[in-house]
Design an enzyme around this catalytic site. Structure first.
Site, PDB file in Angstrom:
ATOM      1  N   ARG A   1      40.699  10.702  48.054  1.00 32.80           N
ATOM      2  CA  ARG A   1      39.140  11.193  48.084  1.00 32.80           C
ATOM      3  C   ARG A   1      38.236   9.824  47.346  1.00 32.80           C
ATOM      4  O   ARG A   1      38.752   9.084  46.446  1.00 32.80           O
ATOM      5  CB  ARG A   1      38.804  12.284  46.868  1.00 32.80           C
ATOM      6  CG  ARG A   1      39.494  13.491  47.436  1.00 32.80           C
ATOM      7  CD  ARG A   1      39.184  14.670  46.436  1.00 32.80           C
ATOM      8  NE  ARG A   1      37.700  14.871  46.494  1.00 32.80           N
ATOM      9  CZ  ARG A   1      37.209  15.808  45.601  1.00 32.80           C
ATOM     10  NH1 ARG A   1      37.776  16.480  44.745  1.00 32.80           N
ATOM     11  NH2 ARG A   1      35.699  15.748  45.696  1.00 32.80           N
TER      12      ARG A   1
ATOM     13  N   GLY B   1      30.961  17.760  52.738  1.00 29.72           N
ATOM     14  CA  GLY B   1      30.067  18.383  51.769  1.00 29.72           C
ATOM     15  C   GLY B   1      31.119  17.919  50.346  1.00 29.72           C
ATOM     16  O   GLY B   1      31.144  16.833  50.129  1.00 29.72           O
TER      17      GLY B   1
ATOM     18  N   SER C   1      34.593  19.134  48.892  1.00 31.22           N
ATOM     19  CA  SER C   1      35.771  19.661  49.470  1.00 31.22           C
ATOM     20  C   SER C   1      36.287  20.670  48.257  1.00 31.22           C
ATOM     21  O   SER C   1      36.928  21.832  48.704  1.00 31.22           O
ATOM     22  CB  SER C   1      36.978  18.735  49.738  1.00 31.22           C
ATOM     23  OG  SER C   1      37.227  17.810  48.540  1.00 31.22           O
TER      24      SER C   1
ATOM     25  N   ILE D   1      29.785   8.710  53.237  1.00 36.23           N
ATOM     26  CA  ILE D   1      29.164   8.958  52.173  1.00 36.23           C
ATOM     27  C   ILE D   1      30.395   9.541  50.932  1.00 36.23           C
ATOM     28  O   ILE D   1      30.858  10.765  51.193  1.00 36.23           O
ATOM     29  CB  ILE D   1      28.064  10.197  52.457  1.00 36.23           C
ATOM     30  CG1 ILE D   1      27.120   9.716  53.671  1.00 36.23           C
ATOM     31  CG2 ILE D   1      27.499  10.533  51.206  1.00 36.23           C
ATOM     32  CD1 ILE D   1      26.292  10.919  54.169  1.00 36.23           C
ATOM     33  N   ARG D   2      30.381   9.056  50.040  1.00 32.30           N
ATOM     34  CA  ARG D   2      31.632   9.218  49.215  1.00 32.30           C
ATOM     35  C   ARG D   2      33.118   9.772  50.113  1.00 32.30           C
ATOM     36  O   ARG D   2      33.369  10.635  49.834  1.00 32.30           O
ATOM     37  CB  ARG D   2      31.262  10.475  48.660  1.00 32.30           C
ATOM     38  CG  ARG D   2      30.208  10.130  47.365  1.00 32.30           C
ATOM     39  CD  ARG D   2      29.934  11.364  46.330  1.00 32.30           C
ATOM     40  NE  ARG D   2      29.655  12.467  47.063  1.00 32.30           N
ATOM     41  CZ  ARG D   2      30.213  13.703  46.867  1.00 32.30           C
ATOM     42  NH1 ARG D   2      31.388  13.815  46.216  1.00 32.30           N
ATOM     43  NH2 ARG D   2      29.883  14.633  47.610  1.00 32.30           N
TER      44      ARG D   2
ATOM     45  N   CYS E   1      34.983  14.067  56.804  1.00 30.47           N
ATOM     46  CA  CYS E   1      34.858  13.708  55.396  1.00 30.47           C
ATOM     47  C   CYS E   1      35.474  14.949  54.407  1.00 30.47           C
ATOM     48  O   CYS E   1      36.556  14.923  54.397  1.00 30.47           O
ATOM     49  CB  CYS E   1      33.257  13.635  54.988  1.00 30.47           C
ATOM     50  SG  CYS E   1      32.829  12.507  53.592  1.00 30.47           S
TER      51      CYS E   1
ATOM     52  N   GLU F   1      28.112  13.724  62.825  1.00 28.06           N
ATOM     53  CA  GLU F   1      26.885  14.553  63.017  1.00 28.06           C
ATOM     54  C   GLU F   1      25.615  13.863  62.687  1.00 28.06           C
ATOM     55  O   GLU F   1      24.479  14.247  62.924  1.00 28.06           O
ATOM     56  CB  GLU F   1      26.812  15.953  62.608  1.00 28.06           C
ATOM     57  CG  GLU F   1      26.866  15.974  60.871  1.00 28.06           C
ATOM     58  CD  GLU F   1      27.817  15.454  59.919  1.00 28.06           C
ATOM     59  OE1 GLU F   1      28.791  14.945  60.388  1.00 28.06           O
ATOM     60  OE2 GLU F   1      27.647  15.532  58.778  1.00 28.06           O
TER      61      GLU F   1
ATOM     62  N   HIS G   1      30.696  10.811  58.745  1.00 23.49           N
ATOM     63  CA  HIS G   1      30.115  11.961  59.320  1.00 23.49           C
ATOM     64  C   HIS G   1      29.503  11.961  60.730  1.00 23.49           C
ATOM     65  O   HIS G   1      28.305  11.147  60.973  1.00 23.49           O
ATOM     66  CB  HIS G   1      28.618  12.347  58.407  1.00 23.49           C
ATOM     67  CG  HIS G   1      28.995  12.870  57.001  1.00 23.49           C
ATOM     68  ND1 HIS G   1      28.573  14.023  56.619  1.00 23.49           N
ATOM     69  CD2 HIS G   1      29.485  12.313  55.871  1.00 23.49           C
ATOM     70  CE1 HIS G   1      29.087  14.410  55.580  1.00 23.49           C
ATOM     71  NE2 HIS G   1      29.730  13.305  54.798  1.00 23.49           N
TER      72      HIS G   1
HETATM   73  N1  GLN Z   1      33.869  12.928  48.407  1.00 29.87           N
HETATM   74  C1  GLN Z   1      33.652  14.432  48.764  1.00 29.87           C
HETATM   75  C2  GLN Z   1      35.146  15.396  48.577  1.00 29.87           C
HETATM   76  O1  GLN Z   1      36.085  14.897  48.362  1.00 29.87           O
HETATM   77  C3  GLN Z   1      33.353  14.353  50.348  1.00 29.87           C
HETATM   78  C4  GLN Z   1      32.161  13.603  50.572  1.00 29.87           C
HETATM   79  C5  GLN Z   1      31.432  14.130  51.837  1.00 29.87           C
HETATM   80  O2  GLN Z   1      31.676  14.911  52.657  1.00 29.87           O
HETATM   81  N2  GLN Z   1      30.324  13.409  52.165  1.00 29.87           N
HETATM   82  O3  GLN Z   1      34.860  16.532  48.877  1.00 29.87           O
END
Ligand code: GLN
Length: 204
Positions: free
Chosen positions: A118, A54, A56, A147-148, A86, A185, A183
């Site tokens: 990050r 999500g 952080s 994802i990021r 993540c 899940e 991820h």
């Molecule tokens: N870049 C987000 C963070 O540092 C993490 C992205 C994710 O959980 N998909 O919170």
């Protein structure tokens, strides 16, 4: 009874729940229960905890705001099986920086002895999938969805690398904690959650 908590303050909660239910079915765990942890009392009586992906910063700030930050930190330090993905990896780490802005000051649990970066792979639109070799899962690759995603820049004592991608550390284990850049899940592959449920069973 096997009770697994999913930190439910923000982020990708529902798919972890669905995949855990699949594991309970496959393994005939009829007394398996899932609790979405939103407040301090939800931490009572759980046997394991998932910290989802999500954002952080939001997860950290909300954990402090609802008053479960300290108890969660203590439970993980005391050995409760923990799976972070993540943003969950970021939130567990001892130290965090951002690929672009450098050191960041956000509430993190500091229970996992790593330095995490990050957004290593860039923004949302740079999301990707990759076949990963993860040591605890044997030979069959696991499709990781990034994802990021953060990566682990440095491991310190007590931490083992479970997987690397593109020379970057993307999965680690420190005793009771498994932390992943991607991820698990979202992959239609229950093996990581299965492994985690086994860890919890061995521990309880
Ligand atoms: N870049 C987000 C963070 O540092 C993490 C992205 C994710 O959980 N998909 O919170």
């Amino acid at each position: 009874m096997l009770v697994i908590g999913i930190l439910g303050l923000q982020g990708d909660i529902r798919f972890h729940e669905e995949i855990l239910k699949e594991v309970f079915n496959k393994r005939n765990i009829s007394d398996g229960k899932i609790i979405i942890v939103k407040q301090l009392k939800d931490l009572n009586n759980i046997d394991g905890i998932i910290i989802p992906g999500g954002e952080s910063t939001v997860i950290g700030i909300l954990a402090e705001k609802v008053g479960l930050f300290n108890e969660l930190k203590e439970m993980i330090s005391n050995g409760i099986p923990t799976l972070g993905s993540c943003a969950g990896l970021v939130f567990l780490s001892n130290e965090v920086s951002d690929r672009i802005v450098g050191p960041v000051n956000q509430p993190i649990l500091k229970v996992l002895n790593v330095i995490t970066e990050r957004n290593t792979f860039g923004a949302q639109k740079e999301s990707f999938e990759a076949d990963l070799n993860i040591s605890i899962l044997g030979d069959k690759p696991f499709k990781g969805i990034f994802i990021r995603a953060p990566t682990v820049k440095k491991i310190n004592s007590g931490v083992n690398i479970l997987s690397k991608f593109d020379d970057k550390i993307i999965a680690v284990r420190q005793n009771n904690i498994i932390a992943l850049s991607f991820h698990p899940e979202l992959s239609n592959d229950i093996r990581i959650h299965e492994f985690f449920v086994e860890m919890i069973k061995k521990n309880s």
